[in-house]
Design an enzyme around this catalytic site. Sequence first.
Site, PDB file in Angstrom:
ATOM      1  N   CYS A 236       0.789  -1.239   0.000  1.00  0.00           N
ATOM      2  CA  CYS A 236       0.000   0.000   0.000  1.00  0.00           C
ATOM      3  C   CYS A 236       0.820   1.287   0.000  1.00  0.00           C
ATOM      4  O   CYS A 236       0.524   2.187  -0.790  1.00  0.00           O
ATOM      5  CB  CYS A 236      -1.021   0.023   1.138  1.00  0.00           C
ATOM      6  SG  CYS A 236      -1.108  -1.415   2.164  1.00  0.00           S
TER       7      CYS A 236
ATOM      8  N   ARG B 265       6.807 -11.411   5.147  1.00  0.00           N
ATOM      9  CA  ARG B 265       6.279 -11.259   6.502  1.00  0.00           C
ATOM     10  C   ARG B 265       6.889 -12.323   7.385  1.00  0.00           C
ATOM     11  O   ARG B 265       6.980 -13.488   6.978  1.00  0.00           O
ATOM     12  CB  ARG B 265       4.750 -11.409   6.515  1.00  0.00           C
ATOM     13  CG  ARG B 265       4.056 -10.326   5.709  1.00  0.00           C
ATOM     14  CD  ARG B 265       2.561 -10.459   5.814  1.00  0.00           C
ATOM     15  NE  ARG B 265       1.917  -9.509   4.912  1.00  0.00           N
ATOM     16  CZ  ARG B 265       0.610  -9.466   4.670  1.00  0.00           C
ATOM     17  NH1 ARG B 265      -0.187 -10.333   5.280  1.00  0.00           N
ATOM     18  NH2 ARG B 265       0.098  -8.588   3.854  1.00  0.00           N
TER      19      ARG B 265
ATOM     20  N   GLN C 155       1.249 -10.984  -3.331  1.00  0.00           N
ATOM     21  CA  GLN C 155      -0.148 -10.583  -3.195  1.00  0.00           C
ATOM     22  C   GLN C 155      -0.694 -10.181  -4.550  1.00  0.00           C
ATOM     23  O   GLN C 155      -0.009  -9.517  -5.327  1.00  0.00           O
ATOM     24  CB  GLN C 155      -0.246  -9.371  -2.263  1.00  0.00           C
ATOM     25  CG  GLN C 155      -0.188  -9.727  -0.802  1.00  0.00           C
ATOM     26  CD  GLN C 155      -0.549  -8.529   0.038  1.00  0.00           C
ATOM     27  OE1 GLN C 155       0.007  -7.456  -0.138  1.00  0.00           O
ATOM     28  NE2 GLN C 155      -1.473  -8.708   0.965  1.00  0.00           N
TER      29      GLN C 155
ATOM     30  N   ASP D  76      -2.560  -7.753  -5.443  1.00  0.00           N
ATOM     31  CA  ASP D  76      -2.992  -6.578  -4.704  1.00  0.00           C
ATOM     32  C   ASP D  76      -3.591  -5.522  -5.624  1.00  0.00           C
ATOM     33  O   ASP D  76      -3.212  -5.436  -6.784  1.00  0.00           O
ATOM     34  CB  ASP D  76      -1.762  -5.985  -4.010  1.00  0.00           C
ATOM     35  CG  ASP D  76      -2.099  -5.411  -2.658  1.00  0.00           C
ATOM     36  OD1 ASP D  76      -3.288  -5.369  -2.323  1.00  0.00           O
ATOM     37  OD2 ASP D  76      -1.162  -5.021  -1.939  1.00  0.00           O
TER      38      ASP D  76
ATOM     39  N   HIS E 238      -5.117  -1.283  -5.084  1.00  0.00           N
ATOM     40  CA  HIS E 238      -5.567  -0.184  -4.226  1.00  0.00           C
ATOM     41  C   HIS E 238      -6.348   0.786  -5.073  1.00  0.00           C
ATOM     42  O   HIS E 238      -5.887   1.205  -6.123  1.00  0.00           O
ATOM     43  CB  HIS E 238      -4.372   0.481  -3.544  1.00  0.00           C
ATOM     44  CG  HIS E 238      -3.716  -0.420  -2.564  1.00  0.00           C
ATOM     45  ND1 HIS E 238      -2.587  -1.153  -2.867  1.00  0.00           N
ATOM     46  CD2 HIS E 238      -4.069  -0.775  -1.300  1.00  0.00           C
ATOM     47  CE1 HIS E 238      -2.272  -1.894  -1.823  1.00  0.00           C
ATOM     48  NE2 HIS E 238      -3.146  -1.703  -0.862  1.00  0.00           N
TER      49      HIS E 238
ATOM     50  N   LYS F  35     -14.956  -4.287   5.957  1.00  0.00           N
ATOM     51  CA  LYS F  35     -14.484  -5.058   4.811  1.00  0.00           C
ATOM     52  C   LYS F  35     -15.494  -6.132   4.399  1.00  0.00           C
ATOM     53  O   LYS F  35     -16.385  -6.497   5.166  1.00  0.00           O
ATOM     54  CB  LYS F  35     -13.149  -5.724   5.126  1.00  0.00           C
ATOM     55  CG  LYS F  35     -13.240  -6.733   6.273  1.00  0.00           C
ATOM     56  CD  LYS F  35     -11.956  -7.535   6.425  1.00  0.00           C
ATOM     57  CE  LYS F  35     -12.061  -8.489   7.602  1.00  0.00           C
ATOM     58  NZ  LYS F  35     -10.909  -9.377   7.720  1.00  0.00           N
TER      59      LYS F  35
ATOM     60  N   HIS G 247      -8.496  -1.445  -0.220  1.00  0.00           N
ATOM     61  CA  HIS G 247      -7.536  -2.526  -0.492  1.00  0.00           C
ATOM     62  C   HIS G 247      -8.323  -3.683  -1.070  1.00  0.00           C
ATOM     63  O   HIS G 247      -9.375  -4.014  -0.550  1.00  0.00           O
ATOM     64  CB  HIS G 247      -6.868  -3.047   0.787  1.00  0.00           C
ATOM     65  CG  HIS G 247      -6.243  -1.996   1.629  1.00  0.00           C
ATOM     66  ND1 HIS G 247      -4.886  -1.802   1.677  1.00  0.00           N
ATOM     67  CD2 HIS G 247      -6.775  -1.081   2.482  1.00  0.00           C
ATOM     68  CE1 HIS G 247      -4.614  -0.825   2.517  1.00  0.00           C
ATOM     69  NE2 HIS G 247      -5.749  -0.373   3.025  1.00  0.00           N
TER      70      HIS G 247
END
Length: 638
Positions: free
Chosen positions: A336, A365, A383, A385, A387, A467, A513
């Site tokens: 992000c 991570r 990911q 991902d 945004h 979410k 997200h």
Amino acid sequence: MGIAVKLPDGKVLELAGGATIRDAAAAIGARLAKDAVAGKVNGEVRDIRTPLKDGDTLSIITRQMPEGLNVLRHSAAHIMADAVQRLFPGTKVTFGPATETGFYYDFDKPGGFQMEDLEKIEAEMAKIIAADHAFQRVEISRDEAIRLFQEKGETFKVEHIGNIPKDEAITIFRHGDWVDLCEGPHIPSTGWIKAFKLTALAGAYWRGDERNPMLSRVYGSAFFDQESLDKFLVQQEEAKRRDHRKLGRELGLFSTVEEIGAGLVLWHPKGALVRKLIEDFWREEHLKNGYQIVYTPHVGKADLWKQSGHLENYKENMYAPMVLDNADYFCKPMNCPFHIHIFKDARRSYRELPVRYCELGAVYRYERSGVLHGLMRVRGFTQDDAHIFVQPEKLEEEVVGALKFCMFFLRAFGFTGFDAYVATRPEKAIGEQSAWDAATAALRKACEAAGLNPMLDEGGGAFYGPKIDVKIKDAIGRAWQLSTIQVDFNLPERFNLEYTGKDNAAHRPYMVHRAMLGSLERFFGILVEHYAGAFPAWLAPEQVRILPITERNLDYCQELAHHLRSFGVRVELDSSNEKLGQKIRVAEQSKIPLMVIVGDKDQTAGGGSLREHGKGDRGFLPREALIEEIKRSAARPS
RNA sequence: GCCGGGAUAGCUCAGCCGGUAGAGCAGCUGAUUCGUAAUCAGCAGGUCGCGGGUUCGAGUCCCGCUCCCGGCUCCA
């Protein structure tokens, strides 16, 4: 004095005062009395020995119902605890509930259990079951209960009594001379258990809190008949057969090695090819759906992570910093902040919103060593991902689009069952209540617009916003959480994000997200298990294998392979010096979707014999038909 | 991280009470040229996860570590 209870069919049953659920079942019919395991009184599951009150609504739980199985398993846990205390005096009991697939009991036993103990415990349980002790339900006073368990030295039970709400009655259950603090319900007698098996040993913390002492947990399962236990064991085998770690090695898809480190994945050529196909599909569809592809670095300076709040809230999951030119750099655990900086790189007008950035971003991570699991839980992953920066008033519309996109994408991989959850504001949260309410309402409406009927996960949202989570069901009915769409009130604030509105004033966008697959690693693992390793042709690393029957057919096969390759078909030739049966066997075990068998007959006729994985021979096809059929099977879903 | 179980050939696994490592499959070589899930024969293949200790001697016993598996907890 008599009482009257209401039955599910609306009938009213007259009973003598003090009558129990069991009495009620007997009054309805002898068959029912025989099958009755427990009852539901005013909607709550109650033990069969529970006395009824005038005006209660009652339904009987039988051994054929899932609730009945739960009761049986909970009783099995009691019997196991009895067996354990007979075999290992000095062991303290804690909790022993039924689970989805069986039951467990947590014990405090100095030295813990060994695997060999399971057999001994099973043998002792068999004795208790054979004795067919009746379960007895006794209501006792709080003081009596405390005295009873204190005498027995059951300190965990005594502690638990202190946690039972004052207005709740305390019950104990006895079978034979073993007694446990328990609200029930239980089967009528121990002999009702016709089949059981202890399956595993594990550690578990008292009350699930790692600051508490570690207990020893024994897992098992129990059934009303042997057949069901056998079926259960076969299902376990099926899950084992599909295990992505096993298939990953057998099919040459991926590996992890000790020399590199735990939770760090090597994608082998075949796995990498499948991944590439997923990625191609992913990128193409994102471009079609109004997303912009970005790439961002793997590390960033400490100040970035300070501003984003990750060093404050997420540090224990981040890799330790590396020092370069007197600055700390951290591997990114999320993408992000990078996407935010791309957004911030220019002044944004409301005209260009929503801005949708997507990236297959590799993140790192730190995960505790004990939680790592194949591809499902790793320390370095990618990911899928995105945004989205959106005007608050356009949130709903945007989420509808994102959610529909997710559904399309998941369906393309053959998933059909979906469950959606909308998670609402947790206790510790930032942002205005009104913003939360509006956003949560928008998410719920979006779910409905996408044809999903969301369940509410009260207080399950992140601290920064509500979410939507979407879970899928795989081929053997297991649920996996894949897609997530999260509203974020926090990061736009922290990074001071703005766009210029129609009114020429600065406004703060919402950030969303979004992940569809979660991570490529985990999704790939789920796909392997979903398909049991047999990828559909569009994803299969090798789509077609050509099997010549003798060396005479080799040249023809080679030419056919070249021809197919010119259409982009992924085809290999088995030129090994083996008989056809062996070549078929190897191809079947490699789970290659299509085989083309070519012998003299096929060669002379100018074609090949098609064989489909798992289905067998489909017979001879002339060349053009063969090619068309292969191209058709290998097409990507759209 | 914690509890329990493990790590022996590329893979699956055997190896007893401590006496110096074995099978099947895969691989290689040769023979065989075969029609829908295993052709035959031969050969090669191991620092017994890593490090230390006990012992005349350790795959085997003890300690530490790494990694894997099942859980707890956590999560994509």
